[in-house]
Design a protein around this motif. Structure first.
Motif, PDB file in Angstrom:
ATOM      1  N   LEU A  61       0.683  -1.172  -0.012  1.00  0.00           N
ATOM      2  CA  LEU A  61       0.076   0.044  -0.139  1.00  0.00           C
ATOM      3  C   LEU A  61       0.933   1.344  -0.018  1.00  0.00           C
ATOM      4  O   LEU A  61       0.587   2.199  -0.787  1.00  0.00           O
ATOM      5  N   LEU A  62       1.856   1.268   0.672  1.00  0.00           N
ATOM      6  CA  LEU A  62       2.823   2.562   0.768  1.00  0.00           C
ATOM      7  C   LEU A  62       3.554   2.650  -0.437  1.00  0.00           C
ATOM      8  O   LEU A  62       4.209   3.727  -0.754  1.00  0.00           O
ATOM      9  N   THR A  63       3.893   1.475  -1.115  1.00  0.00           N
ATOM     10  CA  THR A  63       4.736   1.652  -2.404  1.00  0.00           C
ATOM     11  C   THR A  63       3.910   1.913  -3.617  1.00  0.00           C
ATOM     12  O   THR A  63       4.250   2.863  -4.601  1.00  0.00           O
ATOM     13  N   MET A  64       2.688   1.249  -3.707  1.00  0.00           N
ATOM     14  CA  MET A  64       1.932   1.519  -4.694  1.00  0.00           C
ATOM     15  C   MET A  64       0.828   2.707  -4.804  1.00  0.00           C
ATOM     16  O   MET A  64       0.356   3.415  -5.724  1.00  0.00           O
ATOM     17  N   LEU A  65       0.274   3.018  -3.349  1.00  0.00           N
ATOM     18  CA  LEU A  65      -0.399   4.191  -3.361  1.00  0.00           C
ATOM     19  C   LEU A  65       0.106   5.425  -3.816  1.00  0.00           C
ATOM     20  O   LEU A  65      -0.609   6.170  -4.496  1.00  0.00           O
ATOM     21  N   GLN A  67       1.625   6.074  -6.328  1.00  0.00           N
ATOM     22  CA  GLN A  67       1.662   5.823  -7.815  1.00  0.00           C
ATOM     23  C   GLN A  67       0.103   6.017  -8.204  1.00  0.00           C
ATOM     24  O   GLN A  67       0.019   6.581  -9.491  1.00  0.00           O
ATOM     25  N   TRP A  68      -0.737   5.500  -7.655  1.00  0.00           N
ATOM     26  CA  TRP A  68      -1.949   5.575  -7.860  1.00  0.00           C
ATOM     27  C   TRP A  68      -2.709   6.980  -7.809  1.00  0.00           C
ATOM     28  O   TRP A  68      -3.454   7.420  -8.541  1.00  0.00           O
ATOM     29  N   VAL A  69      -2.080   7.800  -6.775  1.00  0.00           N
ATOM     30  CA  VAL A  69      -2.650   9.108  -6.625  1.00  0.00           C
ATOM     31  C   VAL A  69      -1.857   9.902  -7.548  1.00  0.00           C
ATOM     32  O   VAL A  69      -2.457  10.985  -7.919  1.00  0.00           O
ATOM     33  N   ALA A  70      -0.722   9.674  -8.062  1.00  0.00           N
ATOM     34  CA  ALA A  70      -0.334  10.526  -9.162  1.00  0.00           C
ATOM     35  C   ALA A  70      -1.014  10.420 -10.333  1.00  0.00           C
ATOM     36  O   ALA A  70      -0.883  11.263 -11.111  1.00  0.00           O
ATOM     37  N   GLN A  71      -1.700   9.345 -10.909  1.00  0.00           N
ATOM     38  CA  GLN A  71      -2.042   9.169 -11.912  1.00  0.00           C
ATOM     39  C   GLN A  71      -3.420  10.176 -12.361  1.00  0.00           C
ATOM     40  O   GLN A  71      -4.096  10.546 -11.583  1.00  0.00           O
TER      41      GLN A  71
END
Length: 71
Positions: A61-65, A67-71
């Motif tokens: 969650l801390l590594t992927m979140l 990236q998801w927010v930046a999109q």
């Protein structure tokens, strides 16, 4: 600053009481049966796996979140 004036009083009698208490507990212990040992080992293993899974989920969650927010 206030200095602590508490000093534990260690005497031969208090040490003897502690040793007697520990020996009393050791006399009550026994070797676990194979079944008891396996049950304890399984429960400990499940606990370790659960903690590892929770840690992995938090890591993902801390590594992927971000990236998801930046999109």
């Amino acid at each position: 600053m206030v200095e602590s004036t508490f000093e534990p009083k260690i005497t031969a009698e208090s040490v003897g009481q502690v040793i007697r208490a520990h020996l009393r507990v050791l006399k009550l212990t026994r070797k676990p049966s194979r079944e008891e040992f396996l049950t304890i080992a399984k429960v400990a293993g499940v606990g370790i796996l659960a903690v590892g899974a929770i840690g992995f989920i938090i890591y993902v969650l801390l590594t992927m979140l971000p990236q998801w927010v930046a999109q």
